[in-house]
Scaffold this active site. Structure first.
Site, PDB file in Angstrom:
ATOM      1  N   TYR A  33       0.820  -1.206   0.000  1.00  0.00           N
ATOM      2  CA  TYR A  33       0.000   0.000   0.000  1.00  0.00           C
ATOM      3  C   TYR A  33       0.852   1.253   0.000  1.00  0.00           C
ATOM      4  O   TYR A  33       2.068   1.196   0.219  1.00  0.00           O
ATOM      5  CB  TYR A  33      -0.966   0.007   1.199  1.00  0.00           C
ATOM      6  CG  TYR A  33      -0.345   0.365   2.538  1.00  0.00           C
ATOM      7  CD1 TYR A  33       0.434  -0.537   3.237  1.00  0.00           C
ATOM      8  CD2 TYR A  33      -0.546   1.630   3.092  1.00  0.00           C
ATOM      9  CE1 TYR A  33       0.996  -0.202   4.465  1.00  0.00           C
ATOM     10  CE2 TYR A  33       0.012   1.972   4.316  1.00  0.00           C
ATOM     11  CZ  TYR A  33       0.775   1.051   5.003  1.00  0.00           C
ATOM     12  OH  TYR A  33       1.333   1.392   6.212  1.00  0.00           O
ATOM     13  N   ARG A  52       8.270   4.169  -4.495  1.00  0.00           N
ATOM     14  CA  ARG A  52       8.297   3.208  -3.378  1.00  0.00           C
ATOM     15  C   ARG A  52       7.332   2.059  -3.635  1.00  0.00           C
ATOM     16  O   ARG A  52       7.636   0.900  -3.322  1.00  0.00           O
ATOM     17  CB  ARG A  52       7.972   3.922  -2.065  1.00  0.00           C
ATOM     18  CG  ARG A  52       8.129   3.015  -0.851  1.00  0.00           C
ATOM     19  CD  ARG A  52       8.011   3.767   0.459  1.00  0.00           C
ATOM     20  NE  ARG A  52       6.707   4.384   0.632  1.00  0.00           N
ATOM     21  CZ  ARG A  52       6.394   5.214   1.624  1.00  0.00           C
ATOM     22  NH1 ARG A  52       7.305   5.529   2.534  1.00  0.00           N
ATOM     23  NH2 ARG A  52       5.191   5.728   1.726  1.00  0.00           N
ATOM     24  N   ARG A  99      -8.044 -20.137  -1.255  1.00  0.00           N
ATOM     25  CA  ARG A  99      -6.985 -20.004  -0.261  1.00  0.00           C
ATOM     26  C   ARG A  99      -5.943 -21.117  -0.377  1.00  0.00           C
ATOM     27  O   ARG A  99      -6.268 -22.296  -0.272  1.00  0.00           O
ATOM     28  CB  ARG A  99      -7.587 -19.995   1.151  1.00  0.00           C
ATOM     29  CG  ARG A  99      -6.577 -19.630   2.222  1.00  0.00           C
ATOM     30  CD  ARG A  99      -7.220 -19.508   3.597  1.00  0.00           C
ATOM     31  NE  ARG A  99      -6.245 -18.996   4.544  1.00  0.00           N
ATOM     32  CZ  ARG A  99      -5.284 -19.738   5.093  1.00  0.00           C
ATOM     33  NH1 ARG A  99      -5.202 -21.025   4.801  1.00  0.00           N
ATOM     34  NH2 ARG A  99      -4.413 -19.208   5.926  1.00  0.00           N
ATOM     35  N   HIS A 101      -1.413 -21.248   0.347  1.00  0.00           N
ATOM     36  CA  HIS A 101      -0.254 -20.398   0.617  1.00  0.00           C
ATOM     37  C   HIS A 101       0.511 -20.073  -0.672  1.00  0.00           C
ATOM     38  O   HIS A 101       0.897 -18.932  -0.888  1.00  0.00           O
ATOM     39  CB  HIS A 101       0.682 -21.067   1.630  1.00  0.00           C
ATOM     40  CG  HIS A 101       0.149 -21.038   3.032  1.00  0.00           C
ATOM     41  ND1 HIS A 101      -1.050 -21.582   3.381  1.00  0.00           N
ATOM     42  CD2 HIS A 101       0.659 -20.512   4.170  1.00  0.00           C
ATOM     43  CE1 HIS A 101      -1.269 -21.400   4.666  1.00  0.00           C
ATOM     44  NE2 HIS A 101      -0.245 -20.744   5.175  1.00  0.00           N
ATOM     45  N   LYS A 146       6.383  -1.909   1.965  1.00  0.00           N
ATOM     46  CA  LYS A 146       5.192  -1.324   2.605  1.00  0.00           C
ATOM     47  C   LYS A 146       4.009  -2.271   2.421  1.00  0.00           C
ATOM     48  O   LYS A 146       3.170  -2.084   1.533  1.00  0.00           O
ATOM     49  CB  LYS A 146       4.918   0.073   2.025  1.00  0.00           C
ATOM     50  CG  LYS A 146       4.042   0.945   2.919  1.00  0.00           C
ATOM     51  CD  LYS A 146       4.175   2.392   2.546  1.00  0.00           C
ATOM     52  CE  LYS A 146       3.118   3.289   3.170  1.00  0.00           C
ATOM     53  NZ  LYS A 146       3.125   3.351   4.621  1.00  0.00           N
ATOM     54  N   GLU A 179      11.755   2.971  14.673  1.00  0.00           N
ATOM     55  CA  GLU A 179      10.814   3.990  14.176  1.00  0.00           C
ATOM     56  C   GLU A 179       9.539   3.849  14.996  1.00  0.00           C
ATOM     57  O   GLU A 179       9.436   2.979  15.863  1.00  0.00           O
ATOM     58  CB  GLU A 179      10.539   3.781  12.682  1.00  0.00           C
ATOM     59  CG  GLU A 179       9.939   2.427  12.347  1.00  0.00           C
ATOM     60  CD  GLU A 179       9.752   2.162  10.852  1.00  0.00           C
ATOM     61  OE1 GLU A 179       9.594   3.121  10.084  1.00  0.00           O
ATOM     62  OE2 GLU A 179       9.747   0.965  10.478  1.00  0.00           O
ATOM     63  N   LEU A 203      10.798   1.501   7.413  1.00  0.00           N
ATOM     64  CA  LEU A 203      10.223   1.944   6.142  1.00  0.00           C
ATOM     65  C   LEU A 203      11.002   3.168   5.649  1.00  0.00           C
ATOM     66  O   LEU A 203      11.258   4.085   6.439  1.00  0.00           O
ATOM     67  CB  LEU A 203       8.753   2.325   6.343  1.00  0.00           C
ATOM     68  CG  LEU A 203       8.062   2.644   5.020  1.00  0.00           C
ATOM     69  CD1 LEU A 203       7.667   1.354   4.303  1.00  0.00           C
ATOM     70  CD2 LEU A 203       6.861   3.532   5.211  1.00  0.00           C
TER      71      LEU A 203
END
Ligand SMILES: Cc1ncc(COP(=O)(O)O)c(C=O)c1O
Length: 282
Positions: A33, A52, A99, A101, A146, A179, A203
């Protein structure tokens, strides 16, 4: 002005937007995101956010998504919403599949975007600074990507709120200050500013990069260097940087008051410079 959602090309009011339960973002946190602010009707640092995003997509081996497609999607919903001070949340998941993995390389990434009013930082937090707690950094080894896997961040933030603080600062097992839950962290120690170097453990914040650039222009000595919790508590100033946070002083960490307990002059100056850069002053 309406708060809108974009789901794979279709824009609707947020309440009407739906994603399938087999989306891998929902099942596995297999999504990345960005959160982009418009402080005054203009998207701030959009190209840096797109850079990014591309790094995150590449790091997780998602198929490449044309940059123009993502930029056009963001611009279309942003313009349609017409919200001046907006927060644009963009999430791309690997795709939708029963579903399992392991995943097929043929999956079609799912793009969702929402536009809402940008949350205001409470004025008291700006003028008086905030209180943060320290917590062990239990996050995974690729915090530079991210992803939406934010459970340690949400739990730490909740712990901070329930302790009467406003944020939490992650400390590594060997005592390094990383952070905050959604912001990078700087300290001032004498004439130097210190912040964690860009490693997989933090990040690479856009605001952090803008601030470092401003410091370099002003001739402020800023060093990307590790420091520990003792240095944090002994700092002359502590401040956070982030898209929502902007530049925000931390005046208490755990039970320790930082310096004289007031936002420091350096953070105030940098906050002003950042606001000017973000176009907040006409
Ligand atoms: C863990 C973390 N660090 C730092 C930041 C600040 O990044 P930026 O300045 O790009 O908003 C964020 C923002 O969401 C974050 O989640």
């Amino acid at each position: 002005m309406p708060e809108l959602a974009y789901v794979n090309g279709t824009i609707t009011p947020i309440e009407e937007a739906r994603v399938p339960i087999d989306d891998r973002g929902y099942q596995f946190g297999d999504a990345v995101y960005e959160y982009i602010a418009s402080y005054t009707g203009r998207l701030f640092a959009i190209e840096e956010h797109l850079d990014r995003l591309e790094n995150s997509l590449r790091a997780l081996a998602y198929p490449p998504i044309p940059r123009e497609e993502v930029r056009d999607a963001i611009m279309s919903i942003f313009q349609k919403a017409g919200i001046e001070q907006a927060g644009i949340y963009l999430q791309i998941s690997r795709g939708v599949a029963p579903r399992n993995h392991a995943y097929s390389r043929q999956l079609q990434p799912q793009i969702i975007i929402t536009v809402r009013q940008l949350p205001e930082i409470p004025q008291a937090h700006v003028t008086q600074g905030i209180h943060a707690i320290t917590v062990p950094d239990i996050r995974w080894g690729r915090c530079d990507i991210k992803t939406v896997q934010l459970l340690p961040n949400t739990l730490a933030k909740q712990q901070a709120i329930e302790a009467g603080a406003q944020d939490a600062i992650f400390i590594s097992p060997d005592g390094i200050v990383r952070e905050a839950t959604s912001a990078n962290l700087f300290i001032r120690s004498g004439d130097h500013l210190l912040t964690h170097p860009l490693t997989p453990n933090i990040l690479p914040g856009i605001t952090r990069a803008v601030l470092i650039g401003i410091c370099q222009e002003l001739g402020i000595d800023v060093r990307e260097q590790f420091f520990d919790r003792d240095a944090l508590l002994a700092a002359d100033e502590v401040f956070l940087t982030g898209t929502v946070t902007e530049v925000l002083s931390v005046c208490r960490v755990d039970d320790r008051v930082i310096a004289d307990g007031q936002p420091g002059a350096r953070a105030k100056k940098l906050r002003g410079m950042f606001e000017a850069r973000a176009g907040k002053h006409p």
